[in-house]
Design a protein around this motif. Structure first.
Motif, PDB file in Angstrom:
ATOM      1  N   LEU A   1       0.816  -1.211   0.000  1.00 17.67           N
ATOM      2  CA  LEU A   1       0.000   0.000   0.000  1.00 17.67           C
ATOM      3  C   LEU A   1       0.856   1.270   0.000  1.00 17.67           C
ATOM      4  CD1 LEU A   1      -2.729   1.456   0.524  1.00 17.67           C
ATOM      5  CD2 LEU A   1      -2.407   0.945   2.935  1.00 17.67           C
ATOM      6  N   ASP A   2       0.462   2.244  -0.769  1.00 17.18           N
ATOM      7  CA  ASP A   2       1.193   3.498  -0.875  1.00 17.18           C
ATOM      8  C   ASP A   2       0.874   4.428   0.298  1.00 17.18           C
ATOM      9  OD1 ASP A   2       2.378   5.821  -1.541  1.00 17.18           O
ATOM     10  OD2 ASP A   2       1.262   6.144  -3.393  1.00 17.18           O
ATOM     11  N   PRO A   3       1.874   4.711   1.168  1.00 15.47           N
ATOM     12  CA  PRO A   3       1.602   5.543   2.348  1.00 15.47           C
ATOM     13  C   PRO A   3       1.347   6.997   1.988  1.00 15.47           C
ATOM     14  CG  PRO A   3       3.948   5.084   2.172  1.00 15.47           C
ATOM     15  CD  PRO A   3       3.281   4.303   1.088  1.00 15.47           C
ATOM     16  N   LEU A   4       1.582   7.370   0.729  1.00 16.31           N
ATOM     17  CA  LEU A   4       1.436   8.771   0.336  1.00 16.31           C
ATOM     18  C   LEU A   4       0.056   9.072  -0.236  1.00 16.31           C
ATOM     19  CD1 LEU A   4       4.903   9.151  -1.360  1.00 16.31           C
ATOM     20  CD2 LEU A   4       4.204  10.085   0.842  1.00 16.31           C
ATOM     21  N   ALA A   5      -0.856   8.063  -0.133  1.00 15.10           N
ATOM     22  CA  ALA A   5      -2.164   8.234  -0.761  1.00 15.10           C
ATOM     23  C   ALA A   5      -2.871   9.504  -0.283  1.00 15.10           C
ATOM     24  CB  ALA A   5      -3.030   7.012  -0.489  1.00 15.10           C
ATOM     25  N   ALA A   6      -2.717   9.809   1.007  1.00 15.11           N
ATOM     26  CA  ALA A   6      -3.436  10.959   1.549  1.00 15.11           C
ATOM     27  C   ALA A   6      -2.967  12.263   0.919  1.00 15.11           C
ATOM     28  CB  ALA A   6      -3.255  11.021   3.063  1.00 15.11           C
ATOM     29  N   VAL A   7      -1.667  12.386   0.725  1.00  9.13           N
ATOM     30  CA  VAL A   7      -1.147  13.596   0.110  1.00  9.13           C
ATOM     31  C   VAL A   7      -1.536  13.636  -1.364  1.00  9.13           C
ATOM     32  CG1 VAL A   7       0.938  14.881  -0.474  1.00  9.13           C
ATOM     33  CG2 VAL A   7       0.750  13.739   1.731  1.00  9.13           C
ATOM     34  N   ALA A   8      -1.479  12.479  -2.009  1.00 10.56           N
ATOM     35  CA  ALA A   8      -1.861  12.409  -3.414  1.00 10.56           C
ATOM     36  C   ALA A   8      -3.301  12.875  -3.579  1.00 10.56           C
ATOM     37  CB  ALA A   8      -1.695  10.986  -3.941  1.00 10.56           C
ATOM     38  N   ALA A   9      -4.110  12.662  -2.537  1.00  9.28           N
ATOM     39  CA  ALA A   9      -5.536  12.982  -2.629  1.00  9.28           C
ATOM     40  C   ALA A   9      -5.829  14.462  -2.431  1.00  9.28           C
ATOM     41  CB  ALA A   9      -6.297  12.165  -1.596  1.00  9.28           C
ATOM     42  N   LEU A  10      -4.861  15.211  -1.945  1.00  8.92           N
ATOM     43  CA  LEU A  10      -5.127  16.639  -1.735  1.00  8.92           C
ATOM     44  C   LEU A  10      -5.425  17.312  -3.071  1.00  8.92           C
ATOM     45  CD1 LEU A  10      -2.329  17.722   0.800  1.00  8.92           C
ATOM     46  CD2 LEU A  10      -4.772  17.599   1.241  1.00  8.92           C
ATOM     47  N   PRO A  11      -6.406  18.195  -3.103  1.00  8.97           N
ATOM     48  CA  PRO A  11      -6.708  18.894  -4.353  1.00  8.97           C
ATOM     49  C   PRO A  11      -5.587  19.890  -4.699  1.00  8.97           C
ATOM     50  CG  PRO A  11      -8.074  19.748  -2.566  1.00  8.97           C
ATOM     51  CD  PRO A  11      -7.332  18.568  -2.015  1.00  8.97           C
ATOM     52  N   ARG A  12      -5.530  20.328  -5.955  1.00  9.35           N
ATOM     53  CA  ARG A  12      -4.476  21.263  -6.393  1.00  9.35           C
ATOM     54  C   ARG A  12      -4.503  22.582  -5.627  1.00  9.35           C
ATOM     55  NH1 ARG A  12      -1.204  21.483 -10.828  1.00  9.35           N
ATOM     56  NH2 ARG A  12      -1.665  23.662 -11.232  1.00  9.35           N
ATOM     57  N   ASP A  13      -5.700  22.985  -5.172  1.00 14.61           N
ATOM     58  CA  ASP A  13      -5.769  24.274  -4.490  1.00 14.61           C
ATOM     59  C   ASP A  13      -5.603  24.160  -2.977  1.00 14.61           C
ATOM     60  OD1 ASP A  13      -9.404  24.770  -4.578  1.00 14.61           O
ATOM     61  OD2 ASP A  13      -8.131  23.120  -3.914  1.00 14.61           O
ATOM     62  N   ALA A  14      -5.207  22.980  -2.486  1.00 15.46           N
ATOM     63  CA  ALA A  14      -4.969  22.839  -1.045  1.00 15.46           C
ATOM     64  C   ALA A  14      -3.702  23.602  -0.676  1.00 15.46           C
ATOM     65  CB  ALA A  14      -4.806  21.369  -0.689  1.00 15.46           C
ATOM     66  N   GLU A  15      -3.781  24.403   0.371  1.00 10.68           N
ATOM     67  CA  GLU A  15      -2.623  25.188   0.755  1.00 10.68           C
ATOM     68  C   GLU A  15      -1.599  24.297   1.432  1.00 10.68           C
ATOM     69  OE1 GLU A  15      -2.682  29.549   2.269  1.00 10.68           O
ATOM     70  OE2 GLU A  15      -2.550  28.260   4.034  1.00 10.68           O
ATOM     71  N   ILE A  16      -0.375  24.349   0.952  1.00  9.64           N
ATOM     72  CA  ILE A  16       0.703  23.537   1.519  1.00  9.64           C
ATOM     73  C   ILE A  16       1.536  24.410   2.456  1.00  9.64           C
ATOM     74  CG2 ILE A  16       2.772  22.198   1.014  1.00  9.64           C
ATOM     75  CD1 ILE A  16       0.359  20.780  -0.014  1.00  9.64           C
ATOM     76  N   CYS A  17       1.943  25.560   1.963  1.00  5.67           N
ATOM     77  CA  CYS A  17       2.774  26.461   2.760  1.00  5.67           C
ATOM     78  C   CYS A  17       1.940  27.668   3.167  1.00  5.67           C
ATOM     79  CB  CYS A  17       3.995  26.902   1.949  1.00  5.67           C
ATOM     80  SG  CYS A  17       4.954  28.182   2.791  1.00  5.67           S
ATOM     81  N   GLY A  18       1.581  27.694   4.448  1.00  8.41           N
ATOM     82  CA  GLY A  18       0.711  28.764   4.928  1.00  8.41           C
ATOM     83  C   GLY A  18       1.417  30.112   4.987  1.00  8.41           C
ATOM     84  N   CYS A  19       2.708  30.078   5.282  1.00  7.00           N
ATOM     85  CA  CYS A  19       3.463  31.335   5.407  1.00  7.00           C
ATOM     86  C   CYS A  19       3.440  32.109   4.094  1.00  7.00           C
ATOM     87  CB  CYS A  19       4.909  31.054   5.766  1.00  7.00           C
ATOM     88  SG  CYS A  19       5.108  30.182   7.302  1.00  7.00           S
ATOM     89  N   ASN A  20       3.671  31.373   2.998  1.00  6.70           N
ATOM     90  CA  ASN A  20       3.823  32.048   1.712  1.00  6.70           C
ATOM     91  C   ASN A  20       2.629  31.833   0.792  1.00  6.70           C
ATOM     92  OD1 ASN A  20       6.624  33.167   1.986  1.00  6.70           O
ATOM     93  ND2 ASN A  20       7.002  31.023   2.478  1.00  6.70           N
ATOM     94  N   GLY A  21       1.586  31.168   1.318  1.00  7.31           N
ATOM     95  CA  GLY A  21       0.374  30.974   0.531  1.00  7.31           C
ATOM     96  C   GLY A  21       0.602  30.154  -0.728  1.00  7.31           C
ATOM     97  N   ILE A  22       1.372  29.065  -0.606  1.00 13.09           N
ATOM     98  CA  ILE A  22       1.666  28.233  -1.777  1.00 13.09           C
ATOM     99  C   ILE A  22       0.770  26.988  -1.759  1.00 13.09           C
ATOM    100  CG2 ILE A  22       3.453  26.992  -3.056  1.00 13.09           C
ATOM    101  CD1 ILE A  22       3.934  30.010  -2.772  1.00 13.09           C
ATOM    102  N   CYS A  23       0.059  26.766  -2.868  1.00 12.59           N
ATOM    103  CA  CYS A  23      -0.821  25.598  -2.967  1.00 12.59           C
ATOM    104  C   CYS A  23      -0.080  24.425  -3.580  1.00 12.59           C
ATOM    105  CB  CYS A  23      -2.036  25.928  -3.834  1.00 12.59           C
ATOM    106  SG  CYS A  23      -2.952  27.314  -3.198  1.00 12.59           S
TER     107      CYS A  23
END
Lengths: 808, 115
Positions: free
Chosen positions: A403-425
């Motif tokens: 099983l791929d442990p990264l499935a949850a991250v893969a599932a994040l939509p393109r507009d999900a904010e990754i870096c809150g400091c710099n507002g990077i999706c």
């Protein structure tokens, strides 16, 4: 000579029994009596009829021609009034009296109607037969319906009506749907699927009363005062074997009509099959055992030997788009192990329960294609030791990839904010990777993601891993606990970006490896959820450490310490007398003055807590939260009230701060102090948040500590007025609540995100942060002592006291 | 021989929680898991006698509130690197009521202060 057989009830079981008799040419003259004005039909297919996927004609199992061809005399639409076993006759409601040699009860079951006020109103129905189904089919898009019962039948009814465009609300008393067949995680997925179908689902909801108008149902009233308007109310809360006729006839009856392995009742000429029977203590609601009973009853009638044996059962929900399967026993237990597979993106969940290398239970949601294979393993008690590694993937994947442990991250939509400091999706990072960035440094350089506070580093690395595949190896990050591979930061981000508002939602979407977490992750999740979703999430006391659950500090001997709040460290003779009285009354062995300017009553017995709180409450005091990961104390000096050096009213500000912040839960304890001048008698510069008053205003500094680490605070800002000081402190507290890892004091959080970032955020978002803080405080700013005294004093007493019984 | 005695309603103990029962031979903690199984153990951690009834219940384990020892509700054994064992007693649920076995409760060695 041909004997006469009378069968009472044309249901699934008797239908199958008649078929078996006819196929084997049994020498019986058969009369079939049925209360419904029709013969045997496939009752379990009523749900597809309701949803419009089938018609009634398609689910008839035996039509008039079949009864005629096989010489079955029918009496439909009439009931049996009495059975006279001595005379061997049955009397019908029409007055007709029929003699029998053998009699079979197939009287089925009655739906259980909760005796709520209003249950006899027009428009309150069960879900049992074609008539009920037709009433539900009569509703259209402009109608509302409430279904009480989130079990198999209730959900099928709800989904069927929703497919017809009806506005449906399901009210379920338990915490998750289908709790008898599903664990919490699968119940969560099911709920999500139903909500996607436009069905409103209310779990842990108690019905109080059915409201009517002109004799017709108008709404359902819940315990909490919610009114759910409806044109039709369906009760699908369970069934009870219909035993009245058998009981009146003097047959042995318990929960159902008692039968032996041959389906014989206490009268050797009378048999019973189906939902009306009780066999070896069990009653039956699913069709598989009913068919087995029918076959055995037919053989008994034909003088052959066979025995009914109870087998493992499995359940499938007949709702289009909700593939769900459960079988066997899936409770936790001695020597039992779980294998869990979650694919949140596809909404797939599988859980197998193993004991001694045998599968004893299975719950599957989303993809049930392999359910028969797993059911076979349960039924046959197959030894799975050799295929354990790949078992969960089903028969087609023996030897497949893990099983791929990264499935949850893969599932994040393109507009999900990754870096809150710099507002990077996520999308911007993916684009940067597509443009050639292949490691963390390149991502930082091109997008600024993770270039500021760095808490999203793990997440950025996972996006890299998901996007680049084998070309990128994620450096190992410390996971939250053994229950998950995700870090605190990852989980928190998932809670926000995927709008996870319950613990089962987090366990599911973040791939928890245990059924319900552990002592390490549950308190953290409870905090994250209540901090991020103050209105949606309900605080879970069972996920809190004892001090926060019982609102007192546990001591090494199991007694507690009790600290009443003294706002800003100010008290009165009246409060001191009440404290002294309480110390006497409850024989408190130690009374101590704390470093935070409070009085601590140490050594109070757990059972006395509600009583001592009541006494302190009565004197006007509330809980001091001395036990909490939350606001503890605001220590003050006397300021301008008395001190000749004081520049501002430090005591007054301390009291105001404590009154506005009290009850707020934070990642770790939160201690404040306000000093009236730079001489700093309140020691404000070693607190989490400190205020030092000066002539020109208030210096607010954060990140101090005087524990395992000793830290001096760093200046956040200086403001001119007391009101501004309060707003800034609320804002920085909320920023800390929203962003810090559980159990990080402000100084640790500050080391990760940087003081500059905190300054920027507080300056730019002050009002929004304050608004969110106040919203949360509408729920949490209260006195838990008074609540517990009013509502749960019994929880503090022993469950039972057997010590008065003589020990033999 | 078992001698089941009715203690309380299942709902009197919160799911993923516990309550304490006083007996002449010390306190017994009655646990209820998320899936409504019940377990009865001496209410004293083998480490420093912490009151297990006040711990966090997860799966079929409880974490002691004093020093985070994790105890199996099924065997009473300390989990992980810690070593020790708590006495366990028969407990079951019948018709929504929690039942404990009087014979066992009375036969156990004195583990706490007798009331």
């Amino acid at each position: 000579m041909t004997q006469h057989l009378i069968v009472i009830g044309a249901g699934m079981a008797t239908g199958r029994m008649l078929e078996t008799l006819v196929e084997n040419g049994a020498d019986y003259d058969i009369t079939l009596i049925n209360g419904e004005p029709r013969g045997n039909y496939n009752r379990i297919m009523l749900s597809p009829v309701l949803s419009g996927e089938k018609t009634y004609a398609e689910i008839v199992t035996h039509d008039d021609a079949w009864y005629a061809d096989n010489s079955v005399t029918t009496r439909f639409g009439c009931f049996v009034e009495a059975v006279d076993r001595a005379a061997k006759t049955v009397t019908l409601t029409t007055g007709e009296v029929l003699g029998y040699d053998k009699l079979v009860f197939g009287t089925g079951s009655n739906p259980f109607m909760i005796p709520l006020p209003g249950h006899d109103l027009d428009g309150v129905i069960a879900y049992r037969d074609l008539e009920d189904t037709e009433k539900m089919m009569g509703l259209g898009p402009d109608h509302k319906c409430v279904v009480i019962g989130g079990g198999l039948l209730g959900l099928e009814a709800a989904a069927g009506m929703a497919a017809r465009g009806v506005d449906v609300t399901v009210v379920h008393i338990m915490g998750h749907l289908m709790e008898r067949q599903l664990d919490e995680a699968a119940g969560y997925l099911l709920r999500k699927a139903l909500v996607d179908k436009g069905i409103t689902v209310k779990c842990a909801a108690n019905s109080k009363e059915i409201l009517g108008e002109d004799g017709h149902v108008r709404a359902l009233l819940l315990d909490d005062g919610t009114e759910l308007p409806c044109d039709l109310l369906v009760m699908a809360v369970g069934i009870r074997p219909n035993v009245k006729l058998a009981q009146d006839a003097g047959l042995a009856v318990g929960k159902g009509i008692h039968v032996d392995d041959q389906m014989l009742t206490s009268d050797a000429d009378v048999l019973a099959v189906g939902e009306c029977v009780e066999h070896d203590g069990a009653i039956f609601g699913l069709v598989a055992p009913l068919y087995d009973q029918a076959k055995v009853a037919a053989k008994t009638l034909m003088g052959q030997t066979d025995a009914f044996v109870q087998k493992e059962l499995s359940t499938k929900l007949k709702v289009t788009g909700c593939d769900l399967f459960s079988a066997g026993d899936f409770a936790d237990g001695d020597g039992r192990e779980d294998i869990v597979f979650r694919d949140p993106a596809r909404g797939v969940y599988r859980r197998l329960v193993l004991q001694n290398n045998v599968v004893i239970g299975a719950v599957m949601y989303g993809d049930t294609a392999d359910s028969n294979w797993f059911f076979g393993l349960i039924r046959d008690k197959t030894d799975i030791a050799d295929m354990r590694d790949t078992l969960i993937f089903g028969p087609a994947y023996q030897g497949g990839t893990p099983l791929d442990p990264l499935a949850a991250v893969a599932a994040l939509p393109r507009d999900a904010e990754i870096c809150g400091c710099n507002g990077i999706c996520k999308g911007q990072i993916e684009d940067a990777i597509a443009a050639g960035a292949s490691d963390l440094g390149a991502i930082k350089a091109t997008t600024k993601a993770s270039a500021s506070c760095g808490t999203c580093t793990g997440l950025v690395e996972q996006v890299l891993a998901v996007t680049l595949g084998d070309d990128f190896v994620v450096p190992a990050a410390a996971s939250m606990c053994g229950c998950t591979d995700m870090t605190h930061e990852d989980v928190r981000r998932m809670i926000k970006s995927r709008r996870l508002t319950s613990m089962p939602a987090v366990w599911q979407e973040c791939g928890w490896k245990t059924p319900d977490g552990c002592h390490s992750c549950r308190p953290a999740l409870n905090f994250y959820l209540l901090a991020d979703w103050p209105l949606e999430y309900q605080d879970d006391p069972q996920s809190r450490f004892i001090n926060e659950r019982k609102h007192a500090n546990i001591q090494k001997d199991g007694t507690y310490s009790v600290v009443p709040r003294m706002w800003g460290g100010i008290t009165t003779p009246k409060e001191l007398r009440a404290i002294a009285d309480a110390a006497d009354k409850y024989m408190v062995p130690t009374v101590k003055v704390t470093g935070g300017q409070r009085i601590d009553l140490l050594g109070v017995r757990g059972e006395d807590l509600p009583a001592i709180w009541k006494d302190l409450n009565d004197a006007g005091m509330v809980s001091g939260y001395a036990y909490s990961k939350g606001l503890r104390t605001v220590k003050t000096c006397v300021g301008t009230d008395h001190c000749r050096f004081g520049t501002q009213d430090s005591t007054g500000l301390g009291i105001k701060l404590e009154q506005t912040l009290h009850g707020a839960w934070t990642p770790h304890k939160l201690k404040l102090a306000v000093s009236g001048c730079p001489r700093n008698c309140a020691e404000a510069t070693c607190k989490d948040i400190g205020v030092v008053c000066v002539d020109s205003g208030y210096q607010i500094s954060i990140g101090g500590a005087a524990g395992m680490d000793v830290k001096e605070t760093e200046l956040l800002c200086q403001v001119a007025t007391e009101d501004d000081a309060i707003l800034v402190i609320k804002a920085v507290t909320q920023l800390y609540r929203e962003n810090a890892k559980y159990l990080d004091r402000i100084y640790k959080w500050m080391a990760k995100v940087g003081l500059d970032w905190i300054k920027e955020r507080v300056e730019a978002d002050r009002d929004a942060l304050v608004e969110r803080f106040e919203l949360s405080q509408t729920i949490y700013r209260h006195d838990p002592w008074a609540d517990h005294v009013a509502k749960q004093t019994e929880r503090y007493q022993p469950l039972a006291n057997l010590s008065l019984e003589a020990a033999e | 021989m078992t001698d089941w005695i009715d203690i309380a309603a299942l709902d009197d103990v919160p799911a993923r929680g516990a309550r304490m029962v006083k007996t002449a031979l010390g306190c017994v903690a009655v646990f209820r898991t998320a899936d409504d199984q019940v377990f009865a153990l001496d209410n004293a951690c083998p480490h420093k006698a912490g009151p297990l009834a006040e711990g966090i219940v997860h799966g079929t384990s409880v974490t002691c509130p004093l020093h985070n020892w994790v105890i199996s509700l099924e065997t009473g054994e300390a989990q992980g690197a810690d070593e020790g064992r708590v006495a366990t007693y028969p407990a079951r649920v019948d018709g929504g009521r929690i039942l404990l076995d009087r014979t066992f409760l009375q036969a156990r060695p004195t583990s706490g202060a007798a009331a």
